[in-house]
Design a protein around this motif. Structure first.
Motif, short mmCIF file in Angstrom:
data_model
loop_
_atom_site.label_atom_id
_atom_site.label_comp_id
_atom_site.label_asym_id
_atom_site.label_seq_id
_atom_site.Cartn_x
_atom_site.Cartn_y
_atom_site.Cartn_z
N ILE A 128 -41.11 -35.24 -54.62
CA ILE A 128 -41.01 -34.70 -55.97
C ILE A 128 -39.78 -33.80 -56.04
O ILE A 128 -39.49 -33.04 -55.11
CB ILE A 128 -42.28 -33.91 -56.34
CG1 ILE A 128 -43.50 -34.83 -56.29
CG2 ILE A 128 -42.15 -33.28 -57.72
CD1 ILE A 128 -44.81 -34.11 -56.52
N GLN A 129 -39.07 -33.88 -57.12
CA GLN A 129 -37.81 -33.14 -57.28
C GLN A 129 -38.00 -31.65 -57.00
O GLN A 129 -38.89 -31.01 -57.55
CB GLN A 129 -37.28 -33.34 -58.70
CG GLN A 129 -35.89 -32.79 -58.94
CD GLN A 129 -35.41 -33.07 -60.35
OE1 GLN A 129 -35.95 -32.53 -61.31
NE2 GLN A 129 -34.43 -33.94 -60.48
N ASN A 130 -37.17 -31.14 -56.09
CA ASN A 130 -37.12 -29.72 -55.69
C ASN A 130 -38.32 -29.24 -54.88
O ASN A 130 -38.39 -28.06 -54.52
CB ASN A 130 -36.96 -28.80 -56.92
CG ASN A 130 -35.62 -29.00 -57.61
OD1 ASN A 130 -34.61 -29.28 -56.97
ND2 ASN A 130 -35.63 -28.90 -58.93
N ALA A 131 -39.25 -30.12 -54.54
CA ALA A 131 -40.43 -29.69 -53.78
C ALA A 131 -40.05 -29.17 -52.41
O ALA A 131 -40.54 -28.11 -51.97
CB ALA A 131 -41.44 -30.84 -53.66
N GLU A 132 -39.18 -29.89 -51.70
CA GLU A 132 -38.80 -29.46 -50.36
C GLU A 132 -38.02 -28.15 -50.41
O GLU A 132 -38.24 -27.25 -49.59
CB GLU A 132 -37.99 -30.55 -49.65
CG GLU A 132 -37.63 -30.19 -48.22
CD GLU A 132 -37.00 -31.35 -47.47
OE1 GLU A 132 -36.83 -31.23 -46.24
OE2 GLU A 132 -36.67 -32.38 -48.11
N ALA A 133 -37.09 -28.05 -51.35
CA ALA A 133 -36.28 -26.83 -51.47
C ALA A 133 -37.17 -25.62 -51.73
O ALA A 133 -36.95 -24.54 -51.18
CB ALA A 133 -35.25 -27.00 -52.57
N ILE A 134 -38.17 -25.79 -52.57
CA ILE A 134 -39.07 -24.69 -52.88
C ILE A 134 -39.95 -24.35 -51.68
O ILE A 134 -40.06 -23.20 -51.27
CB ILE A 134 -39.95 -25.04 -54.09
CG1 ILE A 134 -39.09 -25.15 -55.36
CG2 ILE A 134 -41.07 -24.02 -54.28
CD1 ILE A 134 -39.83 -25.71 -56.55
#
Length: 529
Positions: free
Chosen positions: A168-174
């Motif tokens: 999911i978009q930005n899940a890993e970064a968050i």
């Protein structure tokens, strides 16, 4: 009883004609009528209530949590999926994701955008343990889905399974941001378009998104009670069952949720769960106290059943046994950060020198040799379900010669870790597995491999730094091959260094399940459980 009465009908007749002068006849007295005797009605007997259709089930382990964000082991997820409805469920025949909370979904932007359309009749339900009744707290909405996904990837939640949502978009970064760091949870690629429509934006196209989505949780209850929101007395759910009793380290009871949107399809009305080990479970099953038990392997698996007496006890139920392969793969890992396994030809030589079919036959533990990294248990899997095509002794010797070690000459001694599938130390089957490989590598390559036994090591953990070869396994966390292939999409060298540098939570992994079951007491029929 009906009371019978007597009804008299008196009819007077007037005879038309001339007048007759004669004395009037003496009137005949009316007959005396005696009323029928009356009696007190006999009440009908009160019907005996039908006992609920009940499944007696052994979870094996006491669930640490039934909060979907923390449910990790099979016992925890089994319970959570009976209490909560996900956007999708699994078809029991095909294992494909099918609509549940979502009625359907649309796919756009080349597979990177999913739009889920939700049912409007799924309710949040609170079971009051003192009043023993369920009440509705309002519908489950797209806003609940958004909150639950944000909570699942928020680093403050410390969700062990958050990495599954990294597509999911930005899940890993968050999720990989330090808890004390700065991140904007609203940038997660999950948006409520209205009360019953939710859109997912992905980092990449992923056909398996419907198989991995988290179970929604009630935001207001979670924020009100914090870590205790999933305790009996606070818990609010939306699935086919409600939790009505939980005596920790002993048992828990689930009862049919009468407010569930598809309650008519739930035919098992009560599930009584105990948490006992396999030996006790087998005893309870033999006594008729349990309807179903799950054993960690097949009858002949000495790794799981080293005790001949226990093994013999399971044989009494052969006709009631159902063996089901698990979506797991077991493999051996080489430390590629140092010689000799930093050389690809050495790694190939060791792989081609393993006769996987002979290994499976000698162990007799029910595992099958395959020539792919993913097991043949996933929907849409294609290939040969059982293959030993990678065994090629001649090619193994050629590869070793290319590495500079013809016929094994000059090859350094290799340290092979003999770990344990439990925390109590290596067992005989683990030793036997290592010895078989040791013999194969000696026979086909002419190399010496030293076995080093280490106790207190889970099968899913990384070994000490001085190990060069060790055994590992992985079982899929969702029914798509990506759950297995993601293992090889990571930088294993970095993972090894990371695991050796700090402590990580590790869990035991089971290879396959042997299920012995009887019909749950009561009626036949499909059930949610």
């Amino acid at each position: 009883m009906r009371v019978r009465g007597l009804c008299l009908l008196l009819i007077s007749f007037l005879l038309a004609g001339g007048l007759v002068c004669e004395p009037a006849p003496t009137p005949t007295p009316a007959p005396t009528v005696t009323p029928a005797p009356t009696s007190t009605p006999t009440p009908l007997p009160t019907p005996t209530p039908r006992p609920p259709v009940t499944l007696h089930w052994n979870l094996g382990w006491e669930p640490d949590s039934i909060d979907p964000a923390y449910a990790y082991s099979a016992d925890e997820t089994d319970v959570a999926r009976q209490l909560f409805v996900g956007l999708t469920a699994y078809d029991p025949q095909t294992s494909e994701p099918v609509p549940d909370l979502a009625t359907h979904w649309d796919i756009g932007d080349g597979g990177q955008v999913y739009t889920f359309h939700l049912r409007s009749d799924v309710q949040w339900v609170y079971y009051h343990p003192d009043m023993r009744r369920s009440v509705t707290l309002g519908p489950v909405t797209a806003h609940d889905v958004v909150y639950s996904l944000r909570r699942a990837v928020d680093p403050k939640t410390e969700n062990y399974n958050a990495y599954v949502l990294y597509l999911i978009q930005n899940a890993e970064a968050i999720n990989t941001t330090p808890i004390t760091g700065t991140y904007d949870i609203k940038t997660l690629g999950v948006t409520a378009l209205d009360d019953y429509t939710v859109r997912f934006t992905l980092e990449r196209a992923a056909a398996y998104l419907p198989a991995i989505l988290a179970l929604p949780v009630p935001r207001g209850i979670v924020e009100l009670h914090g870590a205790q929101w999933s305790a009996l007395g606070h818990l609010v759910t939306n699935g086919p069952y409600v939790l009505t009793e939980w005596e920790h380290d002993k048992h828990l009871i689930l009862e049919k949720n009468p407010l569930y949107y598809d309650a008519d399809a739930v035919q098992i009305e009560r599930v009584e769960c105990v948490t006992v080990d396999e030996d006790a479970a087998l005893t309870l099953y033999g006594a008729g106290t349990l309807d179903t038990i799950v054993l960690a392997s097949t009858r002949d698996d000495a790794w799981v059943f080293p005790d001949p007496e226990f093994d013999a006890r399971t044989r009494a139920y052969d006709r009631e046994r159902h063996v089901q392969p698990a979506s797991c793969v077991f493999y051996y890992v080489f430390d590629t950060t140092c010689p000799p396994f930093d050389n690809v030809h050495v790694r190939r030589a060791f792989s081609f020198a393993i006769d996987r079919q002979a290994l499976a036959n000698k162990l007799g533990d029910g595992r099958l040799p395959i020539d792919t990294f993913s097991p043949p248990t996933f929907p849409g899997w294609s290939g040969v379900a059982q293959s030993n095509s990678l065994f090629d002794p001649q090619r193994a010797r050629t590869e070793l010669a290319l590495a500079g070690y013809p016929d094994g000459k000059g090859f350094p001694d290799v340290r092979f870790l003999v770990g344990a599938p439990t925390c109590f130390g290596p067992d005989e089957t683990e030793r036997r597995r290592a010895q078989i490989l040791q013999e194969m590598w000696q026979e086909y390559l002419g190399v010496t491999v030293s076995l080093r036994e280490v106790g207190g090591l889970w099968l899913g953990s990384w070994p000490p730094a001085e190990s060069q070869v060790w055994h590992r396994g992985w079982c899929a966390e969702y029914l798509d091959v990506a759950s297995i292939l993601d293992l090889v999409n990571k930088d294993l060298s970095s993972l090894i260094k990371s695991y050796r540098a700090k402590s990580h939570k590790v869990v035991p992994i089971k290879s396959r399940a042997s299920i012995i079951s009887r019909q749950a007491s009561g009626e036949n029929g499909n059930a949610s459980w």
